[in-house]
Enzyme design. Structure first.
Site, mmCIF file in Angstrom:
data_model
loop_
_atom_site.group_PDB
_atom_site.id
_atom_site.type_symbol
_atom_site.label_atom_id
_atom_site.label_comp_id
_atom_site.label_asym_id
_atom_site.label_seq_id
_atom_site.Cartn_x
_atom_site.Cartn_y
_atom_site.Cartn_z
ATOM 1 N N GLU A 1 37.287 64.710 23.268
ATOM 2 C CA GLU A 1 38.187 65.735 23.840
ATOM 3 C C GLU A 1 39.351 64.976 24.445
ATOM 4 O OE1 GLU A 1 40.049 67.644 26.429
ATOM 5 O OE2 GLU A 1 38.179 68.104 27.503
ATOM 6 N N GLU B 1 52.393 64.096 26.479
ATOM 7 C CA GLU B 1 51.612 64.593 27.610
ATOM 8 C C GLU B 1 52.035 63.856 28.892
ATOM 9 O OE1 GLU B 1 47.356 63.709 27.677
ATOM 10 O OE2 GLU B 1 47.007 65.792 28.248
#
Ligand code: ADP
Length: 499
Positions: free
Chosen positions: A270, A401
Protein backbone atom coordinates in the site's frame (compact mmCIF):
# COMPACT_ATOMS: atom_id res chain seq x y z
CA UNK A 1 -17.62 44.99 3.05
CA UNK A 2 -15.51 46.40 5.87
CA UNK A 3 -18.16 45.27 8.33
CA UNK A 4 -18.24 41.79 6.83
CA UNK A 5 -14.46 41.48 7.10
CA UNK A 6 -14.52 42.66 10.70
CA UNK A 7 -17.17 40.11 11.56
CA UNK A 8 -15.11 37.43 9.88
CA UNK A 9 -11.96 38.50 11.73
CA UNK A 10 -13.80 38.38 15.05
CA UNK A 11 -15.02 34.88 14.20
CA UNK A 12 -11.49 33.69 13.37
CA UNK A 13 -10.00 35.29 16.46
CA UNK A 14 -12.58 33.75 18.72
CA UNK A 15 -12.02 30.31 17.17
CA UNK A 16 -8.28 30.58 17.63
CA UNK A 17 -8.39 32.14 21.06
CA UNK A 18 -10.26 29.31 22.70
CA UNK A 19 -8.90 28.60 26.16
CA UNK A 20 -6.42 25.71 26.00
CA UNK A 21 -7.96 22.30 26.64
CA UNK A 22 -4.92 20.05 26.91
CA UNK A 23 -5.13 16.32 27.45
CA UNK A 24 -2.90 15.18 30.31
CA UNK A 25 0.46 13.60 29.58
CA UNK A 26 0.06 11.72 32.84
CA UNK A 27 -2.49 9.47 31.19
CA UNK A 28 0.43 7.61 29.60
CA UNK A 29 3.44 5.75 30.89
CA UNK A 30 6.39 5.84 28.53
CA UNK A 31 9.52 3.93 29.55
CA UNK A 32 12.87 5.62 29.05
CA UNK A 33 14.01 2.67 26.90
CA UNK A 34 12.27 -0.05 24.88
CA UNK A 35 13.72 -3.41 23.85
CA UNK A 36 12.58 -5.77 21.12
CA UNK A 37 9.48 -7.92 21.61
CA UNK A 38 10.57 -11.38 20.52
CA UNK A 39 9.11 -14.75 21.47
CA UNK A 40 6.76 -13.19 24.02
CA UNK A 41 9.49 -11.30 25.90
CA UNK A 42 11.14 -7.89 25.75
CA UNK A 43 14.80 -8.53 24.98
CA UNK A 44 17.84 -6.35 24.47
CA UNK A 45 18.84 -6.13 20.81
CA UNK A 46 21.83 -8.22 19.71
CA UNK A 47 22.95 -5.04 17.94
CA UNK A 48 23.16 -3.35 21.38
CA UNK A 49 22.08 -0.17 19.62
CA UNK A 50 19.24 2.22 20.42
CA UNK A 51 18.00 5.43 18.82
CA UNK A 52 15.99 8.33 20.21
CA UNK A 53 12.30 8.91 19.53
CA UNK A 54 11.23 12.53 19.83
CA UNK A 55 7.99 14.43 20.23
CA UNK A 56 7.76 16.43 16.98
CA UNK A 57 5.67 19.15 18.66
CA UNK A 58 8.34 19.95 21.27
CA UNK A 59 11.50 18.30 19.88
CA UNK A 60 11.94 16.63 23.30
CA UNK A 61 13.18 13.05 23.51
CA UNK A 62 10.45 10.67 24.62
CA UNK A 63 12.30 7.38 24.80
CA UNK A 64 15.08 5.22 23.38
CA UNK A 65 14.15 2.50 20.94
CA UNK A 66 16.10 -0.65 20.10
CA UNK A 67 17.67 -0.73 16.65
CA UNK A 68 17.34 -4.32 15.42
CA UNK A 69 20.04 -5.67 13.10
CA UNK A 70 19.90 -8.69 10.77
CA UNK A 71 20.67 -11.09 13.65
CA UNK A 72 17.75 -9.67 15.65
CA UNK A 73 15.49 -10.04 12.63
CA UNK A 74 16.62 -13.64 12.25
CA UNK A 75 15.83 -14.34 15.90
CA UNK A 76 12.34 -12.88 15.52
CA UNK A 77 11.61 -14.79 12.32
CA UNK A 78 12.79 -18.04 13.95
CA UNK A 79 10.49 -17.40 16.92
CA UNK A 80 7.59 -16.76 14.54
CA UNK A 81 8.34 -19.95 12.59
CA UNK A 82 8.46 -22.12 15.71
CA UNK A 83 5.23 -20.54 16.99
CA UNK A 84 3.59 -21.17 13.61
CA UNK A 85 4.64 -24.83 13.38
CA UNK A 86 4.13 -25.82 16.99
CA UNK A 87 1.20 -23.74 18.16
CA UNK A 88 -0.66 -21.29 16.00
CA UNK A 89 -1.50 -23.28 12.89
CA UNK A 90 -2.61 -26.23 15.05
CA UNK A 91 -4.81 -24.19 17.35
CA UNK A 92 -8.57 -24.49 16.70
CA UNK A 93 -9.67 -21.39 14.84
CA UNK A 94 -12.25 -20.59 17.50
CA UNK A 95 -9.46 -20.34 20.09
CA UNK A 96 -7.42 -18.06 17.83
CA UNK A 97 -10.45 -15.82 17.52
CA UNK A 98 -10.68 -15.51 21.31
CA UNK A 99 -7.12 -14.18 21.54
CA UNK A 100 -7.80 -11.60 18.83
CA UNK A 101 -10.99 -10.55 20.59
CA UNK A 102 -9.07 -10.19 23.86
CA UNK A 103 -6.51 -7.90 22.20
CA UNK A 104 -9.37 -5.76 20.83
CA UNK A 105 -10.92 -5.43 24.29
CA UNK A 106 -7.58 -4.50 25.85
CA UNK A 107 -6.98 -1.79 23.23
CA UNK A 108 -10.36 -0.36 24.20
CA UNK A 109 -9.50 -0.50 27.89
CA UNK A 110 -6.21 1.31 27.29
CA UNK A 111 -7.62 3.68 24.68
CA UNK A 112 -6.80 6.86 26.53
CA UNK A 113 -3.18 5.94 27.16
CA UNK A 114 -2.72 4.76 23.57
CA UNK A 115 -4.19 8.00 22.18
CA UNK A 116 -1.92 10.14 24.33
CA UNK A 117 1.17 8.18 23.30
CA UNK A 118 0.17 8.30 19.63
CA UNK A 119 -0.13 12.06 19.81
CA UNK A 120 3.06 12.64 21.79
CA UNK A 121 5.07 10.39 19.50
CA UNK A 122 3.63 11.31 16.11
CA UNK A 123 2.35 14.89 16.47
CA UNK A 124 -1.24 14.26 15.35
CA UNK A 125 -4.04 16.08 17.20
CA UNK A 126 -5.31 14.20 20.24
CA UNK A 127 -8.82 14.48 18.80
CA UNK A 128 -7.67 12.43 15.83
CA UNK A 129 -5.84 9.75 17.88
CA UNK A 130 -8.68 9.52 20.37
CA UNK A 131 -11.62 9.54 17.95
CA UNK A 132 -10.13 7.79 14.95
CA UNK A 133 -6.81 5.94 15.27
CA UNK A 134 -7.38 4.01 18.46
CA UNK A 135 -11.06 3.06 17.97
CA UNK A 136 -10.36 2.02 14.38
CA UNK A 137 -7.44 -0.14 15.54
CA UNK A 138 -9.68 -1.86 18.12
CA UNK A 139 -12.42 -2.31 15.51
CA UNK A 140 -10.03 -4.11 13.18
CA UNK A 141 -9.19 -6.64 15.86
CA UNK A 142 -12.89 -7.10 16.67
CA UNK A 143 -13.78 -7.53 13.03
CA UNK A 144 -11.08 -10.09 12.23
CA UNK A 145 -11.68 -11.95 15.50
CA UNK A 146 -15.08 -12.75 14.04
CA UNK A 147 -13.63 -14.19 10.83
CA UNK A 148 -11.10 -16.55 12.47
CA UNK A 149 -13.44 -19.56 12.63
CA UNK A 150 -15.42 -18.75 9.50
CA UNK A 151 -12.74 -18.80 6.82
CA UNK A 152 -14.26 -21.70 4.84
CA UNK A 153 -17.45 -19.65 4.60
CA UNK A 154 -15.51 -16.62 3.43
CA UNK A 155 -14.12 -18.66 0.54
CA UNK A 156 -16.77 -21.23 -0.43
CA UNK A 157 -15.49 -24.30 -2.22
CA UNK A 158 -11.94 -23.64 -1.02
CA UNK A 159 -9.86 -25.07 1.76
CA UNK A 160 -8.02 -21.98 3.01
CA UNK A 161 -4.57 -22.51 4.49
CA UNK A 162 -2.32 -19.98 6.21
CA UNK A 163 0.91 -18.99 4.47
CA UNK A 164 3.28 -19.17 7.45
CA UNK A 165 5.32 -16.21 8.72
CA UNK A 166 4.32 -12.69 7.67
CA UNK A 167 6.89 -9.86 7.68
CA UNK A 168 5.08 -6.56 8.07
CA UNK A 169 6.47 -3.05 7.70
CA UNK A 170 4.44 0.03 8.52
CA UNK A 171 4.80 3.82 8.21
CA UNK A 172 4.59 6.70 10.69
CA UNK A 173 1.26 8.27 9.82
CA UNK A 174 -1.14 5.81 11.54
CA UNK A 175 1.20 3.78 13.74
CA UNK A 176 -1.25 1.81 15.89
CA UNK A 177 -3.95 1.58 13.27
CA UNK A 178 -1.50 0.26 10.66
CA UNK A 179 -0.23 -2.32 13.15
CA UNK A 180 -3.85 -3.44 13.65
CA UNK A 181 -4.51 -3.55 9.90
CA UNK A 182 -1.53 -5.85 9.52
CA UNK A 183 -1.65 -8.04 12.63
CA UNK A 184 -5.41 -8.71 12.97
CA UNK A 185 -5.97 -10.44 9.59
CA UNK A 186 -2.69 -12.39 9.92
CA UNK A 187 -3.75 -13.85 13.24
CA UNK A 188 -7.28 -14.58 12.05
CA UNK A 189 -5.92 -16.55 9.10
CA UNK A 190 -3.47 -18.55 11.23
CA UNK A 191 -0.21 -16.84 10.29
CA UNK A 192 2.45 -15.63 12.70
CA UNK A 193 3.98 -12.18 12.52
CA UNK A 194 7.15 -10.14 12.66
CA UNK A 195 6.16 -6.47 12.54
CA UNK A 196 8.45 -3.47 12.16
CA UNK A 197 6.99 -0.06 12.97
CA UNK A 198 8.43 3.15 11.50
CA UNK A 199 11.48 4.51 13.30
CA UNK A 200 9.78 7.84 14.16
CA UNK A 201 6.72 6.27 15.73
CA UNK A 202 7.43 2.94 17.41
CA UNK A 203 5.83 3.62 20.78
CA UNK A 204 2.21 2.53 20.27
CA UNK A 205 3.38 -0.65 18.52
CA UNK A 206 5.51 -1.38 21.60
CA UNK A 207 2.50 -0.67 23.81
CA UNK A 208 0.58 -3.11 21.64
CA UNK A 209 3.37 -5.62 22.31
CA UNK A 210 2.71 -5.13 26.05
CA UNK A 211 -1.00 -5.73 25.43
CA UNK A 212 -0.22 -8.87 23.42
CA UNK A 213 1.98 -10.10 26.25
CA UNK A 214 -0.74 -9.37 28.80
CA UNK A 215 -3.32 -11.10 26.57
CA UNK A 216 -1.19 -14.26 26.90
CA UNK A 217 -0.87 -14.77 23.18
CA UNK A 218 1.44 -17.80 22.76
CA UNK A 219 5.09 -16.65 22.57
CA UNK A 220 6.39 -15.94 19.08
CA UNK A 221 2.99 -15.56 17.43
CA UNK A 222 3.54 -11.80 17.23
CA UNK A 223 7.04 -10.32 17.36
CA UNK A 224 7.59 -6.57 17.21
CA UNK A 225 11.03 -5.41 16.25
CA UNK A 226 12.00 -1.77 15.95
CA UNK A 227 14.60 -0.18 13.72
CA UNK A 228 15.22 1.83 10.58
CA UNK A 229 14.91 1.02 6.88
CA UNK A 230 17.86 -1.39 7.22
CA UNK A 231 15.83 -3.48 9.69
CA UNK A 232 12.91 -3.46 7.24
CA UNK A 233 15.22 -4.56 4.42
CA UNK A 234 16.60 -7.42 6.55
CA UNK A 235 13.04 -8.58 7.19
CA UNK A 236 12.11 -8.41 3.51
CA UNK A 237 15.24 -10.35 2.54
CA UNK A 238 14.94 -13.04 5.21
CA UNK A 239 14.66 -16.42 3.51
CA UNK A 240 12.04 -17.81 5.88
CA UNK A 241 9.38 -15.15 5.35
CA UNK A 242 6.30 -16.26 3.40
CA UNK A 243 4.54 -12.96 3.01
CA UNK A 244 5.44 -9.29 3.05
CA UNK A 245 2.84 -6.68 3.89
CA UNK A 246 4.15 -3.16 3.42
CA UNK A 247 2.64 0.28 3.75
CA UNK A 248 4.88 3.23 2.94
CA UNK A 249 6.41 5.18 0.11
CA UNK A 250 6.26 4.11 -3.53
CA UNK A 251 10.08 4.26 -3.69
CA UNK A 252 10.52 1.72 -0.92
CA UNK A 253 7.64 -0.34 -2.35
CA UNK A 254 9.62 -0.64 -5.60
CA UNK A 255 12.76 -1.68 -3.70
CA UNK A 256 10.74 -4.38 -1.92
CA UNK A 257 9.23 -5.60 -5.17
CA UNK A 258 12.69 -5.95 -6.68
CA UNK A 259 13.98 -7.71 -3.55
CA UNK A 260 11.28 -10.38 -3.58
CA UNK A 261 11.19 -10.92 -7.34
CA UNK A 262 11.86 -14.58 -8.12
CA UNK A 263 11.10 -15.74 -4.57
CA UNK A 264 7.97 -17.47 -3.29
CA UNK A 265 7.15 -14.56 -1.02
CA UNK A 266 3.68 -13.14 -1.49
CA UNK A 267 3.25 -9.40 -1.06
CA UNK A 268 0.74 -6.66 -0.58
CA UNK A 269 1.94 -3.10 -1.03
CA UNK A 270 0.00 0.00 0.00
CA UNK A 271 1.96 2.94 -1.33
CA UNK A 272 1.62 6.64 -2.07
CA UNK A 273 -1.32 8.63 -3.36
CA UNK A 274 -2.33 11.93 -4.94
CA UNK A 275 -6.08 11.82 -4.62
CA UNK A 276 -8.47 14.02 -6.56
CA UNK A 277 -11.39 15.53 -4.69
CA UNK A 278 -13.96 16.70 -7.24
CA UNK A 279 -16.67 19.30 -6.59
CA UNK A 280 -19.49 19.63 -9.14
CA UNK A 281 -21.60 22.77 -9.32
CA UNK A 282 -24.69 20.94 -7.98
CA UNK A 283 -22.88 19.80 -4.81
CA UNK A 284 -23.84 21.07 -1.35
CA UNK A 285 -20.90 23.47 -1.28
CA UNK A 286 -20.55 24.00 2.47
CA UNK A 287 -20.42 20.27 3.09
CA UNK A 288 -18.04 19.80 0.18
CA UNK A 289 -15.68 22.47 1.51
CA UNK A 290 -15.75 20.84 4.94
CA UNK A 291 -15.00 17.50 3.27
CA UNK A 292 -12.04 19.01 1.44
CA UNK A 293 -10.70 20.50 4.69
CA UNK A 294 -11.10 17.13 6.41
CA UNK A 295 -9.52 15.38 3.44
CA UNK A 296 -6.24 17.28 3.40
CA UNK A 297 -5.75 19.58 6.39
CA UNK A 298 -6.83 17.60 9.41
CA UNK A 299 -4.04 15.23 10.32
CA UNK A 300 -1.49 17.53 8.62
CA UNK A 301 -2.06 15.89 5.24
CA UNK A 302 -0.18 12.87 6.60
CA UNK A 303 -2.56 10.47 4.93
CA UNK A 304 -1.71 8.46 1.82
CA UNK A 305 -5.30 8.84 0.64
CA UNK A 306 -5.38 12.61 1.43
CA UNK A 307 -7.46 14.62 -1.06
CA UNK A 308 -4.50 16.74 -2.12
CA UNK A 309 -5.80 17.77 -5.55
CA UNK A 310 -9.06 19.68 -5.64
CA UNK A 311 -10.98 19.97 -8.92
CA UNK A 312 -13.84 22.48 -8.86
CA UNK A 313 -16.39 22.96 -11.63
CA UNK A 314 -15.71 26.35 -13.18
CA UNK A 315 -19.11 27.90 -12.44
CA UNK A 316 -18.68 27.54 -8.66
CA UNK A 317 -14.91 28.02 -8.47
CA UNK A 318 -14.93 31.53 -7.02
CA UNK A 319 -17.52 30.62 -4.43
CA UNK A 320 -15.66 27.48 -3.36
CA UNK A 321 -12.32 29.27 -3.18
CA UNK A 322 -13.80 32.01 -0.96
CA UNK A 323 -15.35 29.45 1.37
CA UNK A 324 -12.13 27.45 1.52
CA UNK A 325 -10.01 30.47 2.37
CA UNK A 326 -12.47 31.56 5.05
CA UNK A 327 -12.50 28.10 6.59
CA UNK A 328 -8.71 27.88 6.40
CA UNK A 329 -8.49 30.97 8.58
CA UNK A 330 -10.45 29.29 11.35
CA UNK A 331 -8.21 26.20 11.56
CA UNK A 332 -6.22 25.96 14.75
CA UNK A 333 -2.60 24.89 14.28
CA UNK A 334 -0.51 24.04 17.32
CA UNK A 335 -0.21 21.85 20.39
CA UNK A 336 -1.41 18.38 19.32
CA UNK A 337 -2.34 17.59 22.92
CA UNK A 338 -4.91 20.42 22.92
CA UNK A 339 -8.39 19.09 22.18
CA UNK A 340 -9.17 22.18 20.10
CA UNK A 341 -6.28 21.69 17.72
CA UNK A 342 -7.14 20.91 14.09
CA UNK A 343 -3.64 20.63 12.67
CA UNK A 344 -0.87 19.26 14.86
CA UNK A 345 2.85 18.84 14.29
CA UNK A 346 4.48 17.60 11.11
CA UNK A 347 5.87 14.19 11.99
CA UNK A 348 9.57 14.97 11.58
CA UNK A 349 12.02 17.66 10.59
CA UNK A 350 12.79 15.78 7.36
CA UNK A 351 9.11 15.73 6.46
CA UNK A 352 8.77 19.46 7.21
CA UNK A 353 11.78 20.10 4.95
CA UNK A 354 10.12 18.07 2.18
CA UNK A 355 6.91 20.07 2.50
CA UNK A 356 8.80 23.38 2.50
CA UNK A 357 10.71 22.24 -0.58
CA UNK A 358 7.39 21.70 -2.39
CA UNK A 359 6.09 25.11 -1.28
CA UNK A 360 9.10 26.64 -3.06
CA UNK A 361 8.71 24.40 -6.11
CA UNK A 362 5.04 25.39 -6.41
CA UNK A 363 5.87 29.07 -6.46
CA UNK A 364 8.73 28.56 -8.91
CA UNK A 365 6.32 26.68 -11.17
CA UNK A 366 4.12 29.78 -11.28
CA UNK A 367 1.30 28.69 -8.99
CA UNK A 368 -0.19 31.20 -6.57
CA UNK A 369 0.27 30.30 -2.91
CA UNK A 370 -2.20 31.21 -0.17
CA UNK A 371 -1.48 30.38 3.45
CA UNK A 372 -3.60 30.83 6.52
CA UNK A 373 -2.44 33.73 8.70
CA UNK A 374 -2.46 31.55 11.82
CA UNK A 375 0.50 31.82 14.22
CA UNK A 376 2.50 28.63 14.49
CA UNK A 377 4.59 27.62 17.52
CA UNK A 378 8.28 28.61 17.45
CA UNK A 379 9.43 25.19 18.60
CA UNK A 380 8.54 21.88 16.99
CA UNK A 381 7.70 21.14 13.36
CA UNK A 382 4.64 23.01 12.11
CA UNK A 383 3.29 24.13 8.77
CA UNK A 384 0.48 26.56 7.95
CA UNK A 385 -2.34 25.09 5.87
CA UNK A 386 -1.60 26.06 2.28
CA UNK A 387 -3.59 26.35 -0.95
CA UNK A 388 -2.13 26.64 -4.45
CA UNK A 389 -4.23 28.08 -7.26
CA UNK A 390 -3.29 28.66 -10.90
CA UNK A 391 -1.78 25.17 -10.95
CA UNK A 392 -0.74 23.43 -14.17
CA UNK A 393 -1.77 19.77 -14.52
CA UNK A 394 1.83 18.83 -15.30
CA UNK A 395 3.33 20.72 -12.34
CA UNK A 396 5.22 18.78 -9.72
CA UNK A 397 2.95 20.02 -6.93
CA UNK A 398 -0.04 18.44 -8.67
CA UNK A 399 1.75 15.23 -9.66
CA UNK A 400 3.96 14.34 -6.70
CA UNK A 401 2.95 13.29 -3.22
CA UNK A 402 3.77 16.10 -0.73
CA UNK A 403 2.36 14.46 2.41
CA UNK A 404 1.60 17.75 4.12
CA UNK A 405 -1.26 20.26 4.57
CA UNK A 406 -0.96 21.49 0.99
CA UNK A 407 -3.85 21.57 -1.49
CA UNK A 408 -3.69 22.31 -5.21
CA UNK A 409 -6.84 23.65 -6.88
CA UNK A 410 -7.79 23.40 -10.53
CA UNK A 411 -11.01 23.90 -12.43
CA UNK A 412 -12.91 21.82 -14.98
CA UNK A 413 -15.99 22.10 -17.17
CA UNK A 414 -17.17 18.59 -18.06
CA UNK A 415 -17.25 15.11 -16.52
CA UNK A 416 -14.88 13.74 -19.14
CA UNK A 417 -12.40 16.54 -18.56
CA UNK A 418 -12.25 16.00 -14.82
CA UNK A 419 -12.03 12.20 -15.16
CA UNK A 420 -9.05 12.63 -17.45
CA UNK A 421 -7.38 15.14 -15.14
CA UNK A 422 -8.07 13.11 -12.00
CA UNK A 423 -6.64 9.95 -13.60
CA UNK A 424 -3.60 11.78 -14.91
CA UNK A 425 -1.21 10.79 -12.12
CA UNK A 426 0.99 7.78 -11.48
CA UNK A 427 -1.05 7.04 -8.36
CA UNK A 428 -4.53 5.61 -7.85
CA UNK A 429 -5.32 5.14 -4.19
CA UNK A 430 -8.45 7.19 -3.57
CA UNK A 431 -10.73 9.96 -4.84
CA UNK A 432 -13.75 11.98 -3.74
CA UNK A 433 -16.82 13.14 -5.66
CA UNK A 434 -19.22 15.84 -4.46
CA UNK A 435 -22.50 16.12 -6.36
CA UNK A 436 -26.22 15.97 -5.86
CA UNK A 437 -26.67 13.46 -8.70
CA UNK A 438 -26.41 9.72 -8.21
CA UNK A 439 -25.90 9.20 -11.94
CA UNK A 440 -22.80 11.41 -11.84
CA UNK A 441 -21.45 9.47 -8.89
CA UNK A 442 -21.92 6.17 -10.76
CA UNK A 443 -20.33 7.57 -13.90
CA UNK A 444 -17.27 8.78 -12.04
CA UNK A 445 -16.81 5.86 -9.71
CA UNK A 446 -16.63 3.48 -12.65
CA UNK A 447 -14.11 5.63 -14.52
CA UNK A 448 -11.82 6.96 -11.80
CA UNK A 449 -8.78 4.71 -11.51
CA UNK A 450 -8.66 4.72 -7.72
CA UNK A 451 -9.06 1.94 -5.18
CA UNK A 452 -11.50 3.89 -3.01
CA UNK A 453 -13.91 6.55 -4.23
CA UNK A 454 -15.87 8.44 -1.59
CA UNK A 455 -19.09 10.17 -2.62
CA UNK A 456 -20.22 13.24 -0.69
CA UNK A 457 -17.84 12.36 2.12
CA UNK A 458 -14.12 11.79 2.54
CA UNK A 459 -11.65 9.74 4.58
CA UNK A 460 -14.21 7.33 5.94
CA UNK A 461 -12.86 4.00 7.12
CA UNK A 462 -14.48 0.82 8.28
CA UNK A 463 -12.90 -2.56 8.98
CA UNK A 464 -15.48 -4.27 6.77
CA UNK A 465 -14.47 -2.22 3.77
CA UNK A 466 -11.43 -3.05 1.60
CA UNK A 467 -8.73 -0.44 1.03
CA UNK A 468 -5.90 -0.41 -1.51
CA UNK A 469 -4.62 1.09 -4.72
CA UNK A 470 -4.21 1.01 -8.47
CA UNK A 471 -1.05 1.79 -10.44
CA UNK A 472 1.87 3.09 -8.34
CA UNK A 473 -0.31 3.15 -5.24
CA UNK A 474 0.37 -0.58 -4.90
CA UNK A 475 -1.60 -3.78 -4.99
CA UNK A 476 -3.58 -6.05 -2.69
CA UNK A 477 -6.37 -5.00 -0.36
CA UNK A 478 -6.55 -4.56 3.38
CA UNK A 479 -9.78 -4.60 5.34
CA UNK A 480 -12.96 -6.56 4.83
CA UNK A 481 -13.20 -10.00 3.35
CA UNK A 482 -10.65 -8.94 0.73
CA UNK A 483 -8.08 -8.40 3.50
CA UNK A 484 -8.13 -12.11 4.42
CA UNK A 485 -7.20 -13.47 0.99
CA UNK A 486 -3.60 -12.15 0.84
CA UNK A 487 -2.80 -14.15 4.00
CA UNK A 488 -4.16 -17.41 2.66
CA UNK A 489 -3.32 -20.10 0.20
CA UNK A 490 -6.59 -20.60 -1.68
CA UNK A 491 -5.30 -23.08 -4.26
CA UNK A 492 -6.84 -26.15 -2.65
CA UNK A 493 -10.47 -26.97 -3.34
CA UNK A 494 -12.60 -28.17 -0.49
CA UNK A 495 -12.79 -31.98 -0.53
CA UNK A 496 -16.22 -32.23 1.06
CA UNK A 497 -19.44 -30.29 1.06
CA UNK A 498 -19.55 -28.02 4.09
CA UNK A 499 -23.09 -26.98 3.57
P1 ADP B 1 7.72 7.29 4.50
O1 ADP B 1 8.19 8.08 3.34
O2 ADP B 1 6.26 7.31 4.73
O3 ADP B 1 8.57 7.45 5.73
P2 ADP B 1 9.06 4.86 3.91
O4 ADP B 1 8.66 4.00 2.77
O5 ADP B 1 10.39 5.52 3.88
O6 ADP B 1 7.85 5.82 4.06
O7 ADP B 1 8.97 4.04 5.28
C1 ADP B 1 7.92 3.18 5.59
C2 ADP B 1 8.47 2.00 6.36
O8 ADP B 1 9.40 1.30 5.54
C3 ADP B 1 9.25 2.38 7.62
O9 ADP B 1 8.98 1.44 8.62
C4 ADP B 1 10.70 2.30 7.15
O10 ADP B 1 11.61 2.05 8.20
C5 ADP B 1 10.64 1.12 6.21
N1 ADP B 1 11.71 1.06 5.20
C6 ADP B 1 12.45 2.07 4.71
N2 ADP B 1 13.32 1.62 3.78
C7 ADP B 1 13.11 0.28 3.67
C8 ADP B 1 13.67 -0.76 2.86
N3 ADP B 1 14.62 -0.52 1.97
N4 ADP B 1 13.18 -2.01 3.00
C9 ADP B 1 12.19 -2.27 3.87
N5 ADP B 1 11.64 -1.34 4.67
C10 ADP B 1 12.07 -0.08 4.58
Amino acid sequence: MATKNNTLKLKFDSARNLAPAPESKNAATIASRYDLFVNGKFEKPLSRKYFGSINPATEEKLSEIADANAADVDKAVKAARVAYDRTWKKMPAKERGKYIFRIARMIQEKARELSVIETLDGGKPIRESRDFDVPTAANHFFYYAGWADKLPFAFPGKDPEPLGVAGQIIPWNFPLMMAAWKIAPSLATGNTVVLKPAENTSLTALKLAEIIQEADLPPGVVNIITGTGATGAALVNHADINKIAFTGSTDVGKIIQRAIAGTNKKATLELGGKAANIIFDDAPLDQAVEGVINGIFFNQGHVCCAGSRLYVQESVYKQVLRKLKDRLETLIVGDPMDKNTDIGAINSKEQLNTINKYLKIGQQEGAEMYQSSVDIPGKGFFCRPTIFTNVAQSSRISQEEIFGPVLTIQTFRTDDEVIEKANNTPYGLSAGVWTDKGSKIFNLTTKLRAGVVWANTYNQFDPTSPFGGYKESGYGREGGLHGLAPYLNLDKDCSFNRW
